[in-house]
Write an enzyme that holds these catalytic residues in place. Sequence first.
Site, PDB file in Angstrom:
ATOM      1  N   GLU A 265      30.016  19.458  37.709  1.00 43.25           N
ATOM      2  CA  GLU A 265      29.325  20.742  37.520  1.00 43.25           C
ATOM      3  C   GLU A 265      29.915  21.798  38.445  1.00 43.25           C
ATOM      4  O   GLU A 265      30.182  21.499  39.613  1.00 43.25           O
ATOM      5  CB  GLU A 265      27.834  20.588  37.878  1.00 43.25           C
ATOM      6  CG  GLU A 265      27.130  19.551  37.060  1.00 43.25           C
ATOM      7  CD  GLU A 265      25.688  19.319  37.520  1.00 43.25           C
ATOM      8  OE1 GLU A 265      25.223  20.026  38.442  1.00 43.25           O
ATOM      9  OE2 GLU A 265      25.045  18.433  36.968  1.00 43.25           O
TER      10      GLU A 265
ATOM     11  N   LYS B 110      29.873  24.431  41.195  1.00 43.41           N
ATOM     12  CA  LYS B 110      28.916  24.660  42.279  1.00 43.41           C
ATOM     13  C   LYS B 110      28.694  26.167  42.354  1.00 43.41           C
ATOM     14  O   LYS B 110      29.543  26.909  42.851  1.00 43.41           O
ATOM     15  CB  LYS B 110      29.460  24.109  43.598  1.00 43.41           C
ATOM     16  CG  LYS B 110      28.439  24.160  44.718  1.00 43.41           C
ATOM     17  CD  LYS B 110      28.920  23.355  45.921  1.00 43.41           C
ATOM     18  CE  LYS B 110      27.875  23.297  47.017  1.00 43.41           C
ATOM     19  NZ  LYS B 110      27.550  24.597  47.594  1.00 43.41           N
TER      20      LYS B 110
ATOM     21  N   ASP C 270      27.431  29.749  43.353  1.00 47.07           N
ATOM     22  CA  ASP C 270      27.217  30.302  44.681  1.00 47.07           C
ATOM     23  C   ASP C 270      26.046  31.283  44.635  1.00 47.07           C
ATOM     24  O   ASP C 270      26.211  32.469  44.400  1.00 47.07           O
ATOM     25  CB  ASP C 270      28.497  31.009  45.135  1.00 47.07           C
ATOM     26  CG  ASP C 270      28.599  31.030  46.634  1.00 47.07           C
ATOM     27  OD1 ASP C 270      27.710  30.470  47.299  1.00 47.07           O
ATOM     28  OD2 ASP C 270      29.574  31.614  47.143  1.00 47.07           O
TER      29      ASP C 270
ATOM     30  N   TYR D 248      20.132  22.539  37.258  1.00 48.61           N
ATOM     31  CA  TYR D 248      21.038  21.416  37.494  1.00 48.61           C
ATOM     32  C   TYR D 248      20.359  20.096  37.834  1.00 48.61           C
ATOM     33  O   TYR D 248      21.047  19.095  37.993  1.00 48.61           O
ATOM     34  CB  TYR D 248      22.119  21.744  38.516  1.00 48.61           C
ATOM     35  CG  TYR D 248      21.656  22.245  39.870  1.00 48.61           C
ATOM     36  CD1 TYR D 248      20.881  21.463  40.696  1.00 48.61           C
ATOM     37  CD2 TYR D 248      22.046  23.506  40.307  1.00 48.61           C
ATOM     38  CE1 TYR D 248      20.477  21.924  41.933  1.00 48.61           C
ATOM     39  CE2 TYR D 248      21.653  23.976  41.546  1.00 48.61           C
ATOM     40  CZ  TYR D 248      20.865  23.179  42.351  1.00 48.61           C
ATOM     41  OH  TYR D 248      20.465  23.631  43.564  1.00 48.61           O
TER      42      TYR D 248
ATOM     43  N   LYS E  90      34.857  21.377  47.740  1.00 53.62           N
ATOM     44  CA  LYS E  90      34.875  22.823  47.957  1.00 53.62           C
ATOM     45  C   LYS E  90      36.198  23.441  47.500  1.00 53.62           C
ATOM     46  O   LYS E  90      37.262  22.857  47.654  1.00 53.62           O
ATOM     47  CB  LYS E  90      34.669  23.121  49.455  1.00 53.62           C
ATOM     48  CG  LYS E  90      33.360  22.623  50.021  1.00 53.62           C
ATOM     49  CD  LYS E  90      32.147  23.243  49.358  1.00 53.62           C
ATOM     50  CE  LYS E  90      31.835  24.619  49.814  1.00 53.62           C
ATOM     51  NZ  LYS E  90      30.942  24.776  50.919  1.00 53.62           N
TER      52      LYS E  90
ATOM     53  N   CYS F 171      51.533  64.301  53.999  1.00 51.36           N
ATOM     54  CA  CYS F 171      51.912  63.110  53.238  1.00 51.36           C
ATOM     55  C   CYS F 171      52.896  62.273  54.061  1.00 51.36           C
ATOM     56  O   CYS F 171      53.904  62.800  54.537  1.00 51.36           O
ATOM     57  CB  CYS F 171      52.540  63.536  51.916  1.00 51.36           C
ATOM     58  SG  CYS F 171      53.280  62.166  51.026  1.00 51.36           S
TER      59      CYS F 171
ATOM     60  N   CYS G 195      56.454  62.596  51.945  1.00 48.95           N
ATOM     61  CA  CYS G 195      57.220  63.833  51.750  1.00 48.95           C
ATOM     62  C   CYS G 195      56.786  64.945  52.704  1.00 48.95           C
ATOM     63  O   CYS G 195      57.315  66.046  52.660  1.00 48.95           O
ATOM     64  CB  CYS G 195      57.101  64.309  50.306  1.00 48.95           C
ATOM     65  SG  CYS G 195      55.473  64.986  49.922  1.00 48.95           S
TER      66      CYS G 195
ATOM     67  N   CYS H 178      48.230  63.936  48.242  1.00 50.27           N
ATOM     68  CA  CYS H 178      49.423  64.652  48.675  1.00 50.27           C
ATOM     69  C   CYS H 178      49.619  65.807  47.708  1.00 50.27           C
ATOM     70  O   CYS H 178      49.507  65.629  46.491  1.00 50.27           O
ATOM     71  CB  CYS H 178      50.617  63.699  48.616  1.00 50.27           C
ATOM     72  SG  CYS H 178      52.193  64.535  48.474  1.00 50.27           S
TER      73      CYS H 178
ATOM     74  N   CYS I 135      57.419  64.791  45.831  1.00 52.00           N
ATOM     75  CA  CYS I 135      57.136  63.609  46.639  1.00 52.00           C
ATOM     76  C   CYS I 135      57.758  62.375  45.981  1.00 52.00           C
ATOM     77  O   CYS I 135      57.411  62.028  44.848  1.00 52.00           O
ATOM     78  CB  CYS I 135      55.624  63.437  46.765  1.00 52.00           C
ATOM     79  SG  CYS I 135      55.167  61.947  47.654  1.00 52.00           S
TER      80      CYS I 135
END
Length: 677
Positions: free
Chosen positions: A117, A119, A121, A229, A318, A412, A415, A430, A436
């Site tokens: 199954e 797990k 969280d 479960y 895990k 920037c 540039c 920018c 640029c």
Amino acid sequence: MVGVDQAVREEAAILRQQLNDHNHLYYVLDDPSIPDAEYDRLMRKLQQLESEHPTLKTADSPTQRVGGEPLEAFKSVVHEVPMLSLDNAFSDEDLLAFHRRVTERLKLSGPLAYVCEPKLDGVAVSLLYQDGVLIRGATRGDGSTGENITENVRTINSIPLKLQTDEPPSLLEVRGEIYLPRTGFEKLNQEAKAGGGKLFVNPRNAAAGSLRQLDSKITASRSLEMAAYSLGRIEGLQPPKTHSKTLVLLKGWGFLINPHVEVAGDINDCLSYYQKLLGIRDQLPCDIDGIVYKVDDIGLQQRLGFVARAPRWAIARKFPAQEEMTQLLDVEFQVGRTGAVTPVARLEPIFVGGVTVSNATLHNQDEVVRLGVKVGDTVIVRRAGDVIPKVVKVVLEKRPATAKEIIFPLHCPVCDSPVERVEGEVVTRCSGGLVCSAQRKQAIKHYASRKAMDIEGLGDKLVDQLVDQNLVTAVDDLYGLKLDQLAGLDRMGNKSAQNLLLALEASKTTTLPRFLYALGIREVGEATARSLAKHFGHMAALQQASQEDLQEVSDVGPVVAHFVHDFFAQSENVEIVHKLSDAGICWPDIVSDGDQLLPLAGQTWVLTGGMDVMGRSEAKEKLQQLGAKVAGSVSVKTDCVVAGAGAGSKLKKAEELDIRVLDEAALLEFLRKNDLF
Ligand code: IVH
């Protein structure tokens, strides 16, 4: 129930049954059988009966899902059968050692079946049903004593308020995990961000926080789910002899069982199951932190028994953690295609969510302020389904005295043009435009990308070289590249250079939607590019369109109209389009209805509620003619929901998922523009 007419009582019972059944079809099986409006009518009828006759308001009534009066505090609940935890395995070897322990204890030599199954969280819960009716919901707490959260669990749609059976056990305790799917989590955090509230670090914390609300109306608003479960107590019914049959029984009673649960014939199948789930982990709708393996045979489970607080017959393997701690070494500022200057965290490399991460986005200045992060800090990095790793928290206790403030640049970093932040926007940009080189590189990368002109072999590193060596300034220069120029570049042989020239040649035959998308006009994604192409048919018509004309297009509002108009008002852009056309870029006119040219190709729409002017089936047919798939239920894959009169839960879900919603008038207008009304 003195005073309430028998016929009224029966009517209420039938309504409760019908609503509970439809709820199960909708939330557990994802397969609704009646329109939302009909569901809402049944619900209103029941609410009306209950308000006229308050004694009819039973614990299993679906009207109770909306949340009740806030509580003062949670009461404690003692678990008669303790809620145990699980031992962990971190490798195949650990799992094999577990299997060896089990088989030795049982003195078995042949294969042994396990149930595998995911797990989940979230938060473990216990649900108690008396004669088939949910009477209590409790958290696991410390395993012996938890908190009574009945009012909150009642609001969770995938939890049956009444078991789907005429012969329920007299007492039943079901255990499972309450969790928040990722879409619900993202939405909750987006709302918290917009409202200046506190953000949750991950879906588990968000689920726990949502269940801990004394006001169940808040819980009701949080799209929580529960997967069952196991059984706890059961009286008045012989429990099944295997765990897998227990899950089948629970499913039949109306519980949601995770669809990835499988029975493995032996331990080798358990090992492959782990690899399979690990491979799809990122695409799952909810976070899972591993796999739980359980000996299937309950008789064998009983023989194995428990040690301390964990069973000997189960183990949790895990997955690599999705959150880890690491150090923020530096912050660099990256410039994107539209000039957005994004702070990027350079991290001490860390293995998280299955990969080694050394960079994570810090999004923008507001996010840096919200996190309160400094260079040198220890931070928590999260990499979950969404692939881009994020810094989610600073570990303040570990802040060194040398930690440095993050200073946003005024110019920037590429540039040196000044950066600007438009009022109301979170992004700093920018102002250099195509001056640029960073913006130019990104524009070329976007142009070459798969969903745009799909130029195979023109990767990011190559674009960087082409721009840095002044071989390409703008996208049209790509088509003037010569073999010897390319072959002379770093890591480019003659063969790859030739292949790239062929790919460039092949890219010249394209479609108008792809070309429009490739131009990289702000806010014009693939779907908008398709709509623009369909509406205007030709490039020339689009270039000449006023902002008002542009807003005639189905999904173009004032913002997109402004960006499109602005793009073509700039002579450099018009010139690039001309040069590309001179280089031979072409596409068939949009007159044929070849599938990918249809305006709704690739989109999924949902129709809900009543339609006054046009019947639902007619509307469905017309949307299909425009290329849409018309589905029965709303999910993250839905592009648009048409909500007619009396639309209910599908409309609510669309709003929760931030999906575009049209009313009947807007649908008719859309169809009119596409000559279908
Ligand atoms: S079985 C005696 N099955 O994992 C068996 N637990 O460390 C006890 N969990 O607190 C639990 N998914 O919250 C089981 N499919 C699953 C699970 C699961 C998640 C959680 C549960 C429990 C923790 C055990």
